[in-house]
Design an enzyme around this catalytic site. Structure first.
Site, PDB file in Angstrom:
ATOM      1  N   LYS A   1     -10.869   4.907  -3.440  1.00  0.00           N
ATOM      2  CA  LYS A   1     -12.400   5.053  -3.209  1.00  0.00           C
ATOM      3  C   LYS A   1     -11.875   6.300  -2.124  1.00  0.00           C
ATOM      4  O   LYS A   1     -13.147   7.289  -2.140  1.00  0.00           O
ATOM      5  CB  LYS A   1     -12.405   4.414  -1.845  1.00  0.00           C
ATOM      6  CG  LYS A   1     -13.318   4.280  -0.639  1.00  0.00           C
ATOM      7  CD  LYS A   1     -14.244   3.496   0.217  1.00  0.00           C
ATOM      8  CE  LYS A   1     -13.217   3.059   0.473  1.00  0.00           C
ATOM      9  NZ  LYS A   1     -13.266   3.582   1.825  1.00  0.00           N
TER      10      LYS A   1
ATOM     11  N   ARG B   1     -18.878  -3.853   8.329  1.00  0.00           N
ATOM     12  CA  ARG B   1     -17.585  -4.481   8.075  1.00  0.00           C
ATOM     13  C   ARG B   1     -17.171  -5.762   8.534  1.00  0.00           C
ATOM     14  O   ARG B   1     -16.954  -6.824   7.958  1.00  0.00           O
ATOM     15  CB  ARG B   1     -15.741  -4.264   7.882  1.00  0.00           C
ATOM     16  CG  ARG B   1     -15.034  -2.712   7.418  1.00  0.00           C
ATOM     17  CD  ARG B   1     -14.094  -2.043   8.007  1.00  0.00           C
ATOM     18  NE  ARG B   1     -13.565  -1.243   7.892  1.00  0.00           N
ATOM     19  CZ  ARG B   1     -12.373  -0.812   8.053  1.00  0.00           C
ATOM     20  NH1 ARG B   1     -11.048  -1.300   8.378  1.00  0.00           N
ATOM     21  NH2 ARG B   1     -12.237   0.509   7.284  1.00  0.00           N
TER      22      ARG B   1
ATOM     23  N   ARG C   1       3.389   1.414  -6.870  1.00  0.00           N
ATOM     24  CA  ARG C   1       3.444   2.885  -6.367  1.00  0.00           C
ATOM     25  C   ARG C   1       5.133   2.938  -5.253  1.00  0.00           C
ATOM     26  O   ARG C   1       5.808   2.175  -5.191  1.00  0.00           O
ATOM     27  CB  ARG C   1       2.523   2.978  -4.498  1.00  0.00           C
ATOM     28  CG  ARG C   1       0.846   3.166  -6.013  1.00  0.00           C
ATOM     29  CD  ARG C   1       0.009   3.522  -4.327  1.00  0.00           C
ATOM     30  NE  ARG C   1       0.556   2.552  -3.527  1.00  0.00           N
ATOM     31  CZ  ARG C   1      -0.544   2.655  -2.720  1.00  0.00           C
ATOM     32  NH1 ARG C   1      -1.699   2.736  -2.809  1.00  0.00           N
ATOM     33  NH2 ARG C   1      -1.090   1.932  -1.955  1.00  0.00           N
TER      34      ARG C   1
ATOM     35  N   ARG D   1       6.721   1.699  -0.147  1.00  0.00           N
ATOM     36  CA  ARG D   1       6.468   1.330   1.052  1.00  0.00           C
ATOM     37  C   ARG D   1       6.693   0.038   1.546  1.00  0.00           C
ATOM     38  O   ARG D   1       6.310  -0.950   0.903  1.00  0.00           O
ATOM     39  CB  ARG D   1       5.389   2.420   1.621  1.00  0.00           C
ATOM     40  CG  ARG D   1       5.210   3.765   1.581  1.00  0.00           C
ATOM     41  CD  ARG D   1       4.086   4.604   1.952  1.00  0.00           C
ATOM     42  NE  ARG D   1       2.887   3.781   0.909  1.00  0.00           N
ATOM     43  CZ  ARG D   1       1.697   4.695   1.025  1.00  0.00           C
ATOM     44  NH1 ARG D   1       1.338   5.690   1.299  1.00  0.00           N
ATOM     45  NH2 ARG D   1       0.330   4.030   0.263  1.00  0.00           N
TER      46      ARG D   1
ATOM     47  N   ARG E   1      -4.600  -7.866   1.993  1.00  0.00           N
ATOM     48  CA  ARG E   1      -4.841  -7.046   2.489  1.00  0.00           C
ATOM     49  C   ARG E   1      -7.430  -6.905   1.626  1.00  0.00           C
ATOM     50  O   ARG E   1      -7.462  -6.643   1.922  1.00  0.00           O
ATOM     51  CB  ARG E   1      -4.805  -5.140   3.032  1.00  0.00           C
ATOM     52  CG  ARG E   1      -3.498  -5.397   3.276  1.00  0.00           C
ATOM     53  CD  ARG E   1      -2.509  -4.236   3.039  1.00  0.00           C
ATOM     54  NE  ARG E   1      -2.923  -3.009   2.202  1.00  0.00           N
ATOM     55  CZ  ARG E   1      -2.624  -2.266   1.777  1.00  0.00           C
ATOM     56  NH1 ARG E   1      -1.088  -2.203   1.281  1.00  0.00           N
ATOM     57  NH2 ARG E   1      -3.236  -0.791   1.348  1.00  0.00           N
TER      58      ARG E   1
END
Length: 228
Positions: free
Chosen positions: A10, A86, A121, A149, A160
């Protein structure tokens, strides 16, 4: 409006939309921090709740959004509201204020692919560069120093993604007449091509925001230049 789960791409698409269509990008999180920093009336209200460790009420956030959408630059260019609303209460609140999009873009990516994108990642702590073990492999010589991370674990990204899905499922009913689902499993270029097709059609249908602005503000400098 635009919505998409973590790792749906996004952020990249927002940048490209703003660059091509010259819309004003409005992220509610950024807007909240900016108004608190500037000490605006809504920002002061938000700060009071934040200092008490409480969630900022919908009416305060809506006040911020409404104020930002009334800005001269937004009136001239149009807006791209990122990741908001949201919840049903937020959707109802901005609906009552007459805030409604011409297009609601939903970048849809299968949950398994989202997890793969995030878990793979890796961050280079020396340069800040972000790599992906599969999709954007790092040079062999820097692999030993790369780190993952703490929130890029499978467990956390699944949580999430589930939160995002619940949020979207709760609000899309308010925008079913302007909802466009975009296949986010494609390349970034293909995704943007699909988005552009939707926005080009919408722009042809509703016209240029600057034309509408100039109809109400014919003496504005921007309009004098536009007329020429």
């Amino acid at each position: 409006m635009i919505a998409g789960a973590p790792a749906a791409g996004k952020g990249t698409q927002c940048k490209r939309i703003v660059q091509k269509y010259n819309l004003v990008h409005i992220s509610v999180g950024d807007l909240l921090r900016e108004q608190v920093k500037q000490g605006t009336p809504a920002g002061k209200k938000a700060q009071d709740f934040m200092d008490r460790g409480a969630l900022v009420p919908d009416e305060v956030v809506v006040e911020m959004v409404k104020s930002r959408l009334a800005g001269r630059d937004v009136q001239q260019k149009g807006w791209l509201l990122d990741g908001y609303p949201r919840s049903p209460s937020q959707a109802e609140a901005i609906e009552k204020e007459g805030i409604r999009p011409d297009v609601f873009l939903l970048i849809d990516v299968p949950a398994g692919l989202l997890v793969e994108r995030v878990v793979g990642r890796r961050l280079d702590p020396e340069t800040g560069a972000i790599y992906h073990l599969k999709f954007n492999p790092p040079p062999e010589d820097i692999i030993p120093r790369l780190i993952q991370r703490s929130d890029d674990t499978e467990e956390k990204v699944k949580a999430r993604v589930e939160t995002h899905s619940n949020n979207v499922d709760a609000v899309i009913g308010y925008y079913s007449d302007v909802l466009y689902e975009i296949n986010g499993a494609q390349s970034m270029d293909a995704v943007f091509s699909n988005i552009s097709a939707v926005l080009d059609e919408a722009q042809a249908r509703i016209g240029d925001p600057l034309e509408e602005f100039c109809a109400s503000n014919p003496s504005a400098l921007e309009c004098l230049v536009y007329d020429e």
